[in-house]
Design a protein around this motif. Structure first.
Motif, PDB file in Angstrom:
ATOM      1  N   SER A  51       0.834  -1.198   0.000  1.00 43.94           N
ATOM      2  CA  SER A  51       0.000   0.000   0.000  1.00 43.94           C
ATOM      3  C   SER A  51       0.871   1.250   0.000  1.00 43.94           C
ATOM      4  O   SER A  51       2.070   1.215   0.324  1.00 43.94           O
ATOM      5  CB  SER A  51      -0.913   0.009   1.223  1.00 43.94           C
ATOM      6  OG  SER A  51      -0.136   0.072   2.410  1.00 43.94           O
ATOM      7  N   SER A  52       0.249   2.376  -0.334  1.00 46.69           N
ATOM      8  CA  SER A  52       1.003   3.632  -0.372  1.00 46.69           C
ATOM      9  C   SER A  52       1.495   4.013   1.015  1.00 46.69           C
ATOM     10  O   SER A  52       2.604   4.556   1.173  1.00 46.69           O
ATOM     11  CB  SER A  52       0.132   4.749  -0.952  1.00 46.69           C
ATOM     12  OG  SER A  52      -0.218   4.465  -2.295  1.00 46.69           O
ATOM     13  N   GLU A  56       5.329   4.638   2.131  1.00 49.37           N
ATOM     14  CA  GLU A  56       5.795   5.863   2.775  1.00 49.37           C
ATOM     15  C   GLU A  56       6.652   5.548   3.993  1.00 49.37           C
ATOM     16  O   GLU A  56       7.699   6.178   4.225  1.00 49.37           O
ATOM     17  CB  GLU A  56       4.591   6.736   3.191  1.00 49.37           C
ATOM     18  CG  GLU A  56       3.831   7.360   2.042  1.00 49.37           C
ATOM     19  CD  GLU A  56       4.547   8.564   1.469  1.00 49.37           C
ATOM     20  OE1 GLU A  56       5.677   8.873   1.921  1.00 49.37           O
ATOM     21  OE2 GLU A  56       4.001   9.201   0.557  1.00 49.37           O
ATOM     22  N   ILE A 143       4.459   5.810  -5.997  1.00 45.75           N
ATOM     23  CA  ILE A 143       3.419   6.579  -5.294  1.00 45.75           C
ATOM     24  C   ILE A 143       2.832   7.637  -6.217  1.00 45.75           C
ATOM     25  O   ILE A 143       1.606   7.855  -6.236  1.00 45.75           O
ATOM     26  CB  ILE A 143       4.011   7.209  -4.022  1.00 45.75           C
ATOM     27  CG1 ILE A 143       4.409   6.112  -3.027  1.00 45.75           C
ATOM     28  CG2 ILE A 143       3.015   8.159  -3.378  1.00 45.75           C
ATOM     29  CD1 ILE A 143       5.098   6.635  -1.772  1.00 45.75           C
ATOM     30  N   ARG A 146       0.428   6.103  -8.664  1.00 48.54           N
ATOM     31  CA  ARG A 146      -0.850   5.761  -8.026  1.00 48.54           C
ATOM     32  C   ARG A 146      -1.700   7.002  -7.806  1.00 48.54           C
ATOM     33  O   ARG A 146      -2.925   6.960  -7.997  1.00 48.54           O
ATOM     34  CB  ARG A 146      -0.586   5.065  -6.678  1.00 48.54           C
ATOM     35  CG  ARG A 146      -0.008   3.659  -6.813  1.00 48.54           C
ATOM     36  CD  ARG A 146       0.215   3.039  -5.456  1.00 48.54           C
ATOM     37  NE  ARG A 146       0.757   1.684  -5.567  1.00 48.54           N
ATOM     38  CZ  ARG A 146       1.048   0.917  -4.520  1.00 48.54           C
ATOM     39  NH1 ARG A 146       0.874   1.379  -3.281  1.00 48.54           N
ATOM     40  NH2 ARG A 146       1.529  -0.302  -4.710  1.00 48.54           N
ATOM     41  N   GLN A 147      -1.072   8.106  -7.402  1.00 53.00           N
ATOM     42  CA  GLN A 147      -1.834   9.345  -7.233  1.00 53.00           C
ATOM     43  C   GLN A 147      -2.438   9.809  -8.549  1.00 53.00           C
ATOM     44  O   GLN A 147      -3.586  10.263  -8.597  1.00 53.00           O
ATOM     45  CB  GLN A 147      -0.924  10.434  -6.654  1.00 53.00           C
ATOM     46  CG  GLN A 147      -0.535  10.225  -5.198  1.00 53.00           C
ATOM     47  CD  GLN A 147       0.413  11.303  -4.706  1.00 53.00           C
ATOM     48  OE1 GLN A 147       1.060  12.000  -5.495  1.00 53.00           O
ATOM     49  NE2 GLN A 147       0.497  11.457  -3.396  1.00 53.00           N
TER      50      GLN A 147
END
Length: 783
Positions: A51-52, A56, A143, A146-147
């Protein structure tokens, strides 16, 4: 608003932690632990299923390791430099087939082994830094992709009535959960009894909080009126602005009291806590929006308005700004109803549709007000209507605001909830930051005006421009957070900034730059102090002429600046040997393209060293005559006798013919031409002119004045009076005095000063005769 606050606090914390970590010396690195983390990170990146949020967290760990590796790259730097110098002192290594003494060979091998051992930690840290940096870039790429894909997700349209039941269901479920929390609270005898024991405190907090919320504006206005009557005009705006902050402070205190009252009652959590937080942010949004509306667009128009909005549109601008506060308040309530993990896309898009539409509409209205700009009631025919540069920027900003508002509303209606949410709330936050920058810039400007008393010159001052630029630069990270930048992105930029850049074989970091600036600044300041001491204390007590003193002061200035720059470069550890090729190419470019400037520069140095012309000299060059006022590096400023300044390139003073009237001394010759009438006693005239010339105090008697009987002119006997003056700068005044004295003596001695006379001969005067008309009067008639 809550998202914005969380991101801002996270950014501040990350930057502070990064600064603290970078300031510490890195201890020994556990490369085994690093290898395990790097292998795990490579597996996660290759899988691409994390997952993001997990990415992170992994990125933060990698960034910590990367910072340690960066610090480790400079380990043993001083010792490496010393060992390298030791090896260089042994001379060049012998070439193939040559030998050197065994003692030197053993020492060279020992030093080279020692140098390899010293460089090993830095080389290993550099390799690990490259690996960590590459993994961080790969995670950032995942990331960001995905954004970007989230923005294109199409959710159910909120205007479709079939999606409304899901939103109503979500609101009902939240309400029921909160009612269940309070029911469990009232069903508990222990909790009720504890609340009753704290009832007086709860009542006082509620009453005082409501009182602050209700009376804040009235108290603020009364305080502003009182402050205006006490404080002078220069400080009045500042005082009113600071006192008006009570409109924010008092409601916030009141809201906190109400929250404290609910918490003192032992209210259940977590839904009630989330509701209190949402209500607090809603009240704060309304209060701040109202304060900005009244500060930027007051009821009484300002002499220098913040924005180009016509007076008749100030109320509309206030409503637009307050409307943005209403949109932010609805956004806080929507954030409470639709938590990040909770309702489905149908409910989220429907509940968020109202605050998004409000934000888009009021942003559009405000942008349109900025586009319309000033409205002039009676434009003049010869009036220039072109807006200033600042107003043009605001005009562009208003148009962009309108376009983005329309796009955001269309995206929200179409069902692109993520795109609309990534567009419209940042617009509101951008306007809030924009308003804050305007107010802070005006506060700093008014403070500057109040301290210096230069209100008439504030529009021409550079201070508002510099403060505005500084505030904009400070606001850029916050704007980046508003528009979807991650805290990790900003910390990455900060890390790159701390990392510096390579210049030749040297890495320039902020520490090197600050060292260079500080050392150069100190050297420049010392140079100016030495120049001032020479100019005012030392050189005036010597026998050096003023031109030589100026040349000495200028030479010390150039030498001091050069030494300060050289010392700053050396102290900062900047190696410029890698720029030799660039410097060679630059010298060729100077030779072809900047030869005139270089010629003037070299000529200026020659003028200061050789001093054929000095400041204060009376010179004539290229048809220009005047006094040299300043010799700079490129040109020389000559003040003519008409009080005009002529800028002459230094090369003209070196390559052209220059007449310097006052180079070696101030003496100079003056020649007067005097004519007397024919028949005058020439011996007597010569004696009178000799006496008049010798009587003037500015005329030198050794050598004595010379009177020359120059010629027998057509109309006069011509004499020349040749005198040497003590100071040639008084040539005109001496000439005037001598002419006055000569005229007075000639009148006293009866000597006539002739004027031009001509005899006119007529060849045929009879041709000019004309018949004379009868002048007899007409005969009188009698009746």
């Amino acid at each position: 608003m809550t998202r914005f606050a969380r991101l801002f606090l996270a950014l501040a914390f990350a930057l502070l932690v990064g600064w603290a970590v970078s300031a510490q010396e890195s201890p020994g690195i556990d490369y085994d632990a690093w290898t395990d983390l790097a292998e795990r990170a490579e597996g996660v990146v290759l899988a691409g299923r994390a997952s993001s949020a997990a990415l992170e967290v992994l990125r933060e760990d990698l960034a910590d390791w990367r910072g340690q590796f960066l610090d480790r790259q400079s380990v043993n730097e001083a010792r490496i430099r010393t060992v390298t110098e030791q090896i260089e002192s042994l001379g060049a290594a012998p070439e193939e087939g040559e030998t050197e003494p065994e003692t030197l060979a053993n020492r060279r091998a020992e030093l080279e082994d020692q140098l390899a051992d010293l460089r090993e930690p830095a080389v290993r840290a550099d390799e690990a830094f490259t690996r960590a940096d590459g993994l961080i870039r790969e995670i950032d790429s995942i990331i960001r992709s995905r954004q970007a894909s989230d923005l294109s997700v199409l959710a159910p349209s909120p205007v479709n009535p079939s999606n409304w039941p899901a939103a109503l269901e979500t609101v009902t479920a939240t309400y029921q959960d909160m009612v269940a929390e309070w029911r469990s609270f009232f069903d508990s005898d222990v909790l009720r009894q504890a609340a009753l024991t704290r009832l007086p405190v709860i009542v006082v907090l509620i009453l005082v909080g409501c009182w602050f919320l209700a009376r804040a504006r009235r108290w603020s206005r009364a305080a502003q009126t009182a402050v205006t009557q006490v404080i002078g005009s220069d400080w009045s705006w500042l005082a009113r602005t600071f006192v008006s902050a009570l409109e924010i402070l008092l409601p916030v205190v009141g809201a906190l009291m109400l929250v404290a009252a609910v918490q003192a009652a032992g209210a259940p959590a977590p839904i009630t806590d989330r509701l209190l937080q949402a209500l607090f942010w809603a009240i704060l949004s309304l209060v701040i929006a109202g304060w900005f509306a009244r500060a930027l667009f007051p009821w009484i128009p300002l002499e220098r308005p913040f924005l180009p909005v016509a007076d008749q549109r100030l109320s509309a601008a206030r409503r637009a700004l307050f409307g943005l506060g209403i949109a932010a308040a609805f956004g806080a309530i929507a954030d409470f109803l639709v938590p990040s993990s909770g309702a489905g896309s149908e409910a989220a898009s429907t509940i968020w549709f109202i605050p998004l539409c409000l934000a888009g509409w009021f942003c559009f209205v405000f942008g349109r007000l900025l586009v319309v700009g000033y409205v002039k009631d009676e434009p003049q025919e010869d009036e220039i209507s072109e807006p200033r540069y600042r107003d043009r920027l605001i005009l562009i900003f208003g148009r962009v605001l309108m376009i983005l508002s329309i796009l955001g509303i269309v995206a929200a209606v179409a069902g692109y909830f993520q795109a609309a949410n990534a567009l419209l709330p940042p617009l509101v936050e951008t306007l809030a930051i924009f308003a804050l920058v305007l107010v802070l810039n005006r506060v700093l400007t008014e403070l500057y005006v109040a301290v210096t008393g230069g209100r008439d010159r504030v529009t021409e001052s550079l201070f508002p421009v510099l403060t505005g630029l500084g505030l904009v630069l400070l606001a850029l990270p916050v704007l980046a957070l508003s528009w979807g930048a991650r805290v990790a992105d900003l910390t990455e930029l900060w890390a790159r900034f701390l990392e510096g850049f390579s210049l030749g074989e040297t890495r320039i970091s902020p520490e090197n730059f600050l060292t260079f600036v500080i050392v150069f600044g100190v050297g420049y300041l010392l140079t100016r102090i030495i120049q001032g001491t020479l100019r005012n204390t030392i050189l005036p007590k010597t026998r050096i002429d003023p031109g030589g003193q100026t040349a000495a002061v200028s030479g010390v200035g150039y030498l001091g600046i050069f030494l300060a720059a050289l010392l700053a470069i050396t102290t900062a550890g900047i190696d410029l040997s890698g720029l030799a090729i660039v410097a060679g190419a630059l010298s060729v470019g100077i030779g072809f393209g900047l030869q005139t400037i270089v010629s003037n520069f070299v000529s200026g140095i020659i003028l200061l060293v050789e001093r054929p012309v000095s400041e204060g000299d009376w010179i004539e060059v290229g048809g220009v005559m005047g006094t040299v006022r300043r010799i700079s590096v490129r040109s020389t400023r000559i003040e003519t006798f008409d009080r005009t300044d002529v800028i002459v390139p230094n090369a003209d003073l070196i390559a052209s013919h220059v007449t310097n009237w006052t180079k070696t001394n101030l003496t100079g010759r003056l020649i007067l031409n005097v004519g007397v009438a024919y028949g005058s006693d020439t011996r007597k005239v010569q004696k009178i002119l000799q006496e008049v010339a010798e009587a003037h105090p500015m005329v030198i008697l050794k050598p004595p004045p010379t009177i020359v009987f120059s010629s027998l002119g057509a109309d006069s006997l011509d004499f020349e009076v040749r005198v040497i003056l003590r100071n040639v700068n008084f040539m005109l005044s001496v000439k005037t005095d001598l002419l006055h004295a000569i005229v007075e003596r000639f009148e006293k001695e009866g000597i006539e000063i002739p004027f031009v006379q001509r005899d006119l001969w007529l060849r045929n005067p009879e041709a000019l005769a004309a018949p004379v008309a009868s002048n007899d009067p007409p005969s009188e008639t009698t009746t």
